[in-house]
Design an enzyme around this catalytic site. Structure first.
Site, PDB file in Angstrom:
ATOM      1  CB  ALA A  71      75.514  27.086  28.012  1.00 62.05           C
ATOM      2  CG  ASP A  72      78.989  22.277  31.276  1.00 62.61           C
ATOM      3  OD1 ASP A  72      79.667  22.998  32.037  1.00 62.61           O
ATOM      4  OD2 ASP A  72      79.380  21.181  30.851  1.00 62.61           O
ATOM      5  CB  THR A  73      80.557  22.963  25.779  1.00 60.66           C
ATOM      6  OG1 THR A  73      79.667  24.001  25.359  1.00 60.66           O
ATOM      7  CG2 THR A  73      80.996  22.156  24.564  1.00 60.66           C
TER       8      THR A  73
END
Length: 192
Positions: A71-73
């Site tokens: 994941a990456d925000t």
């Protein structure tokens, strides 16, 4: 859909928040294996495209026998990305920019199956922050909570008191949209 039985789940992230979120829905990764990729934004790349590309690249870069979750925000104020603040001065700058305004938190998630297939999606949440006083900014920066967080703040900590409105997934703002993550894992054939 191929059957992989109970292949292990590897989390390609060192984020303790992502582990905590997974634990909320009863998922404990067999292994934590953060990847190191170039996270530089490409020319004319939108925040949404950036978040999904980085999640996909992290999943692809993780060498593992099993399912890989990455994941990456990205925190975006208009078309400007507010990445992880590098120091106190940058954290203060980010908070001043976000003060009294709405911004977007976009989390890209990707799952790589044991056969190499990768599926991904993005989840967008809109967040409004109250107008911050100089004292609030100084206290938050001094707390050190901004370290390692996109946009220079974490909603799950002291900065939660700064947020006046959320439209979208709270868990996506923290760093892992739970509904979408579980749906993606299920759809890829993971059985925990």
């Amino acid at each position: 859909m191929a059957s992989f039985g109970h292949a292990p789940l590897i989390l390609a992230s060192a984020s303790p928040r992502r582990r905590e979120l997974l634990a909320q829905i009863g998922i404990v990764p067999a292994r934590i294996a953060p990847t190191d990729i170039d996270e530089t934004r490409r020319k004319d790349e939108s925040p949404r495209v950036l978040a999904e590309r980085l999640a996909r690249e992290k999943a692809a870069a993780c060498e593992a026998d099993g399912f890989v979750l990455a994941a990456d925000t990205v925190v975006a104020l208009g078309t400007r990305n507010l990445e992880k603040a590098e120091d106190e001065a940058e954290a203060e700058t980010f908070l001043r920019r976000l003060s009294g305004r709405s911004h977007q938190c976009i989390t890209g998630i990707a799952v790589k199956a044991p056969d190499g297939r990768v599926q991904s999606r993005t989840v967008l949440a809109r967040v409004r922050m109250k107008r911050l006083t100089d004292e609030e900014i100084a206290a938050y920066v001094a707390s050190g909570e901004w370290q390692g967080k996109a946009g220079g703040y974490g909603i799950q900590g002291m900065a939660g008191a700064f947020i006046t409105h959320i439209n979208g997934s709270y868990s996506a703002i923290v760093g892992l949209p739970l509904y979408e993550t579980k749906s993606l894992l299920d759809g890829m054939g993971w059985r925990g």
